[in-house]
Design a protein around this motif. Structure first.
Motif, PDB file in Angstrom:
ATOM      1  N   GLY A 114       0.783  -1.234   0.000  1.00 21.80           N
ATOM      2  CA  GLY A 114       0.000   0.000   0.000  1.00 21.80           C
ATOM      3  C   GLY A 114       0.808   1.275   0.000  1.00 21.80           C
ATOM      4  O   GLY A 114       0.246   2.367  -0.140  1.00 21.80           O
ATOM      5  N   ALA A 115       2.123   1.164   0.146  1.00 20.14           N
ATOM      6  CA  ALA A 115       2.968   2.358   0.138  1.00 20.14           C
ATOM      7  C   ALA A 115       3.256   2.783  -1.293  1.00 20.14           C
ATOM      8  O   ALA A 115       3.345   1.950  -2.196  1.00 20.14           O
ATOM      9  CB  ALA A 115       4.270   2.098   0.882  1.00 20.14           C
ATOM     10  N   LYS A 116       3.397   4.074  -1.503  1.00 17.83           N
ATOM     11  CA  LYS A 116       3.781   4.581  -2.822  1.00 17.83           C
ATOM     12  C   LYS A 116       5.284   4.762  -2.835  1.00 17.83           C
ATOM     13  O   LYS A 116       5.870   5.281  -1.884  1.00 17.83           O
ATOM     14  CB  LYS A 116       3.095   5.913  -3.108  1.00 17.83           C
ATOM     15  N   VAL A 117       5.939   4.345  -3.919  1.00 20.77           N
ATOM     16  CA  VAL A 117       7.394   4.376  -3.997  1.00 20.77           C
ATOM     17  C   VAL A 117       7.840   5.297  -5.136  1.00 20.77           C
ATOM     18  O   VAL A 117       7.312   5.217  -6.247  1.00 20.77           O
ATOM     19  CB  VAL A 117       7.968   2.958  -4.205  1.00 20.77           C
ATOM     20  N   VAL A 118       8.770   6.168  -4.832  1.00 22.66           N
ATOM     21  CA  VAL A 118       9.328   7.108  -5.801  1.00 22.66           C
ATOM     22  C   VAL A 118      10.838   6.920  -5.840  1.00 22.66           C
ATOM     23  O   VAL A 118      11.488   6.880  -4.788  1.00 22.66           O
ATOM     24  CB  VAL A 118       9.015   8.570  -5.404  1.00 22.66           C
ATOM     25  N   VAL A 139      12.335   5.858  -2.395  1.00 20.10           N
ATOM     26  CA  VAL A 139      11.695   6.430  -1.218  1.00 20.10           C
ATOM     27  C   VAL A 139      10.255   5.943  -1.129  1.00 20.10           C
ATOM     28  O   VAL A 139       9.499   6.041  -2.108  1.00 20.10           O
ATOM     29  CB  VAL A 139      11.719   7.972  -1.257  1.00 20.10           C
ATOM     30  N   SER A 140       9.887   5.422   0.022  1.00 19.93           N
ATOM     31  CA  SER A 140       8.530   4.919   0.260  1.00 19.93           C
ATOM     32  C   SER A 140       7.734   5.940   1.061  1.00 19.93           C
ATOM     33  O   SER A 140       8.220   6.473   2.068  1.00 19.93           O
ATOM     34  CB  SER A 140       8.605   3.595   1.023  1.00 19.93           C
ATOM     35  N   LEU A 141       6.522   6.213   0.595  1.00 23.64           N
ATOM     36  CA  LEU A 141       5.603   7.075   1.332  1.00 23.64           C
ATOM     37  C   LEU A 141       4.544   6.188   1.986  1.00 23.64           C
ATOM     38  O   LEU A 141       4.047   5.255   1.343  1.00 23.64           O
ATOM     39  CB  LEU A 141       4.929   8.088   0.414  1.00 23.64           C
ATOM     40  N   PRO A 142       4.164   6.458   3.232  1.00 23.42           N
ATOM     41  CA  PRO A 142       3.256   5.556   3.943  1.00 23.42           C
ATOM     42  C   PRO A 142       1.870   5.508   3.321  1.00 23.42           C
ATOM     43  O   PRO A 142       1.442   6.461   2.661  1.00 23.42           O
ATOM     44  CB  PRO A 142       3.207   6.156   5.353  1.00 23.42           C
ATOM     45  N   PRO A 143       1.155   4.411   3.499  1.00 23.33           N
ATOM     46  CA  PRO A 143      -0.195   4.303   2.928  1.00 23.33           C
ATOM     47  C   PRO A 143      -1.131   5.420   3.378  1.00 23.33           C
ATOM     48  O   PRO A 143      -2.054   5.781   2.650  1.00 23.33           O
ATOM     49  CB  PRO A 143      -0.673   2.932   3.445  1.00 23.33           C
ATOM     50  N   ASN A 144      -0.904   5.969   4.569  1.00 20.01           N
ATOM     51  CA  ASN A 144      -1.770   7.040   5.075  1.00 20.01           C
ATOM     52  C   ASN A 144      -1.201   8.424   4.784  1.00 20.01           C
ATOM     53  O   ASN A 144      -1.554   9.398   5.455  1.00 20.01           O
ATOM     54  CB  ASN A 144      -1.982   6.878   6.584  1.00 20.01           C
ATOM     55  N   HIS A 145      -0.318   8.530   3.795  1.00 21.50           N
ATOM     56  CA  HIS A 145       0.323   9.811   3.473  1.00 21.50           C
ATOM     57  C   HIS A 145      -0.713  10.890   3.199  1.00 21.50           C
ATOM     58  O   HIS A 145      -1.678  10.685   2.449  1.00 21.50           O
ATOM     59  CB  HIS A 145       1.221   9.639   2.249  1.00 21.50           C
ATOM     60  N   ILE A 179       5.267  15.740   4.825  1.00 23.15           N
ATOM     61  CA  ILE A 179       6.290  14.705   4.949  1.00 23.15           C
ATOM     62  C   ILE A 179       6.090  14.052   6.304  1.00 23.15           C
ATOM     63  O   ILE A 179       6.189  14.718   7.338  1.00 23.15           O
ATOM     64  CB  ILE A 179       7.716  15.291   4.863  1.00 23.15           C
ATOM     65  N   GLU A 180       5.755  12.773   6.303  1.00 27.02           N
ATOM     66  CA  GLU A 180       5.589  12.042   7.563  1.00 27.02           C
ATOM     67  C   GLU A 180       6.976  11.570   8.016  1.00 27.02           C
ATOM     68  O   GLU A 180       7.484  10.546   7.538  1.00 27.02           O
ATOM     69  CB  GLU A 180       4.637  10.849   7.388  1.00 27.02           C
ATOM     70  N   THR A 221       4.117   3.943   8.510  1.00 22.87           N
ATOM     71  CA  THR A 221       3.663   5.209   9.096  1.00 22.87           C
ATOM     72  C   THR A 221       4.484   6.419   8.676  1.00 22.87           C
ATOM     73  O   THR A 221       4.075   7.552   8.940  1.00 22.87           O
ATOM     74  CB  THR A 221       3.698   5.119  10.628  1.00 22.87           C
ATOM     75  N   SER A 222       5.638   6.210   8.048  1.00 24.94           N
ATOM     76  CA  SER A 222       6.515   7.340   7.741  1.00 24.94           C
ATOM     77  C   SER A 222       7.218   7.146   6.398  1.00 24.94           C
ATOM     78  O   SER A 222       7.196   6.058   5.821  1.00 24.94           O
ATOM     79  CB  SER A 222       7.574   7.501   8.840  1.00 24.94           C
ATOM     80  N   PHE A 223       7.817   8.214   5.929  1.00 28.50           N
ATOM     81  CA  PHE A 223       8.712   8.110   4.775  1.00 28.50           C
ATOM     82  C   PHE A 223       9.856   7.172   5.160  1.00 28.50           C
ATOM     83  O   PHE A 223      10.307   7.168   6.309  1.00 28.50           O
ATOM     84  CB  PHE A 223       9.293   9.468   4.416  1.00 28.50           C
ATOM     85  N   ALA A 224      10.335   6.404   4.190  1.00 31.76           N
ATOM     86  CA  ALA A 224      11.412   5.457   4.466  1.00 31.76           C
ATOM     87  C   ALA A 224      12.178   5.172   3.190  1.00 31.76           C
ATOM     88  O   ALA A 224      11.662   5.348   2.077  1.00 31.76           O
ATOM     89  CB  ALA A 224      10.853   4.159   5.051  1.00 31.76           C
ATOM     90  N   ILE A 225      13.402   4.743   3.334  1.00 27.75           N
ATOM     91  CA  ILE A 225      14.250   4.389   2.209  1.00 27.75           C
ATOM     92  C   ILE A 225      14.237   2.871   2.043  1.00 27.75           C
ATOM     93  O   ILE A 225      14.597   2.137   2.958  1.00 27.75           O
ATOM     94  CB  ILE A 225      15.697   4.874   2.416  1.00 27.75           C
ATOM     95  N   LEU A 226      13.815   2.421   0.859  1.00 31.92           N
ATOM     96  CA  LEU A 226      13.773   0.987   0.582  1.00 31.92           C
ATOM     97  C   LEU A 226      15.073   0.490  -0.043  1.00 31.92           C
ATOM     98  O   LEU A 226      15.444  -0.679   0.128  1.00 31.92           O
ATOM     99  CB  LEU A 226      12.606   0.662  -0.355  1.00 31.92           C
ATOM    100  N   ASP A 227      15.726   1.360  -0.783  1.00 35.44           N
ATOM    101  CA  ASP A 227      16.968   0.966  -1.447  1.00 35.44           C
ATOM    102  C   ASP A 227      17.723   2.235  -1.805  1.00 35.44           C
ATOM    103  O   ASP A 227      17.121   3.306  -1.979  1.00 35.44           O
ATOM    104  CB  ASP A 227      16.658   0.159  -2.708  1.00 35.44           C
ATOM    105  N   GLN A 228      19.021   2.128  -1.921  1.00 30.37           N
ATOM    106  CA  GLN A 228      19.837   3.272  -2.314  1.00 30.37           C
ATOM    107  C   GLN A 228      21.129   2.771  -2.934  1.00 30.37           C
ATOM    108  O   GLN A 228      21.545   1.633  -2.705  1.00 30.37           O
ATOM    109  CB  GLN A 228      20.149   4.161  -1.111  1.00 30.37           C
TER     110      GLN A 228
END
Length: 363
Positions: A32-36, A69-75, A80-81, A91-98
């Motif tokens: 459910g998270a959006k990834v950019v 960058v992952s944005l939480p489902p409740n963004h 910026i959470e 629940t928050s922005f997070a880094i999935l890969d870099q």
């Protein structure tokens, strides 16, 4: 500088601690998270050669990186959470890969997307992770695809660092010129929007001016230039425009006459008015905008989240999907020189990420 610090220290003291490099910790994603994916070009120095922790020191060469960058489902659009403790993508922005990128890998990534490219140049008092997450928010909320590119210059990320930041944007000018040149020369790269915020607006204007002086007109022809709350002396901007000339589409200024941060900036600069605080009701501004071929859009009606009315532009990305839909229904997309006021029920104008608002000319 002391005046600026004393005036801002009180309101900022109540804010949460600023995010450090710990928010860049890589974590697994959640449904459910959006990834950019954000591509990065930076004149910040790395803490270590194989690290994506960037300091406030100035690098001798441009460095490159990429972040998922992952944005939480409740963004909530426009926000910026921020994580508290270990980032939690639920629940928050997070880094999935870099990754640490080479110049060649960076250019391949922007060209292979074969879509629009948005280059975001942040303003004064930003650390790296703040600028990275801000661009991720803008790109996710606008939802137009393409490649978001962060040009991160070495801001001190301190209130008292205003003078040092001005020197750092000047230091970074050549690097931004070369970045825009390389992006424009890649055959697979689509439309290139350059969005400069605050002091980053001065950097963008200077880069375009330098491109014109270098005769790189083909590069300029690929650019759509937008300056949000630009921290530029009015006379300096007039001189910049004299070299830059008219752009197509017109250079766009997003302004707010009640921008507290720009008021303070003008005060510490000898009471010199800033471009980002222009009054579009002033007939002289309207005449000058039309004559110079510049589009000035007052966005004072938008909500600010920083307490200084300096970050209203972040709300535009959140409005983009609805406004774009309305523009298609009406069959109108006005991009013209002049002074406008943002309004939800007027004629469409273009700006960051394409169509960002509606304006009624002359109101």
């Amino acid at each position: 500088m002391l005046a600026l610090t004393s005036l801002l220290a009180g309101p900022l003291a109540a804010c949460a601690p600023r995010p450090g490099p710990e928010v860049l910790t890589t974590v697994p994603g959640v449904p459910g998270a959006k990834v950019v994916t954000v591509e990065v070009a930076t004149t910040r120095q790395r803490e270590a050669p194989d690290s994506n922790v960037f300091t406030a020191r100035r690098a001798r060469e441009t460095g490159y990186a990429a972040f998922r960058v992952s944005l939480p489902p409740n963004h909530q659009p426009g926000r910026i959470e921020w994580p508290t403790g270990t980032p939690d993508p639920a629940t928050s922005f997070a880094i999935l890969d870099q990754s640490v990128q080479t110049r060649q890998a960076f250019l391949r990534a922007t060209a292979n997307a074969r879509g629009p490219v948005t280059v975001f140049v942040h303003g004064y008092n930003y650390n790296f992770q703040e600028s990275l997450f801000r661009l991720a928010q803008l790109a996710a909320d606008a939802n137009v695809g393409g490649v978001p590119v962060l040009f991160a210059w070495p801001s001190e990320a301190k209130l008292e660092g205003y003078a040092a930041d001005r020197e750092s944007v000047a230091y970074s000018r050549d690097a931004l010129v070369e970045l825009l040149t390389e992006l424009a020369r890649e055959p697979g790269t689509g439309k290139i929007t350059v969005l400069g915020h605050s002091m980053g607006g001065w950097l963008v204007a200077e880069a375009v001016r330098q491109l014109r002086l270098m005769g790189r007109n083909a590069v300029i022809a690929r650019l759509d230039v937008v300056l949000a709350a630009p921290d530029i002396d009015v006379d300096v901007f007039r001189a910049q425009l004299a070299v830059i000339g008219r752009l197509s589409p017109p250079l766009t200024l997003l302004v707010s006459r009640d921008d507290v941060a720009l008021s303070l900036s003008g005060r510490i600069s000898g009471d010199r008015p800033r471009v980002g605080a222009l009054d579009v009701d002033d007939p002289r501004v309207q005449e000058a905008a039309a004559k110079a071929g510049v589009q000035v859009v007052d966005i004072s009606s938008l909500k600010a989240s920083d307490g200084f009315n300096h970050d209203r532009f972040t709300e535009l990305a959140a409005l983009y999907p609805r406004l774009e839909s309305g523009a298609h229904e009406r069959g109108r997309d006005v991009r013209q020189a002049g002074a406008f006021i943002f309004n939800a029920v007027g004629t469409t104008v273009s700006a960051p990420f394409g169509v960002v608002g509606r304006a009624i000319a002359g109101e």
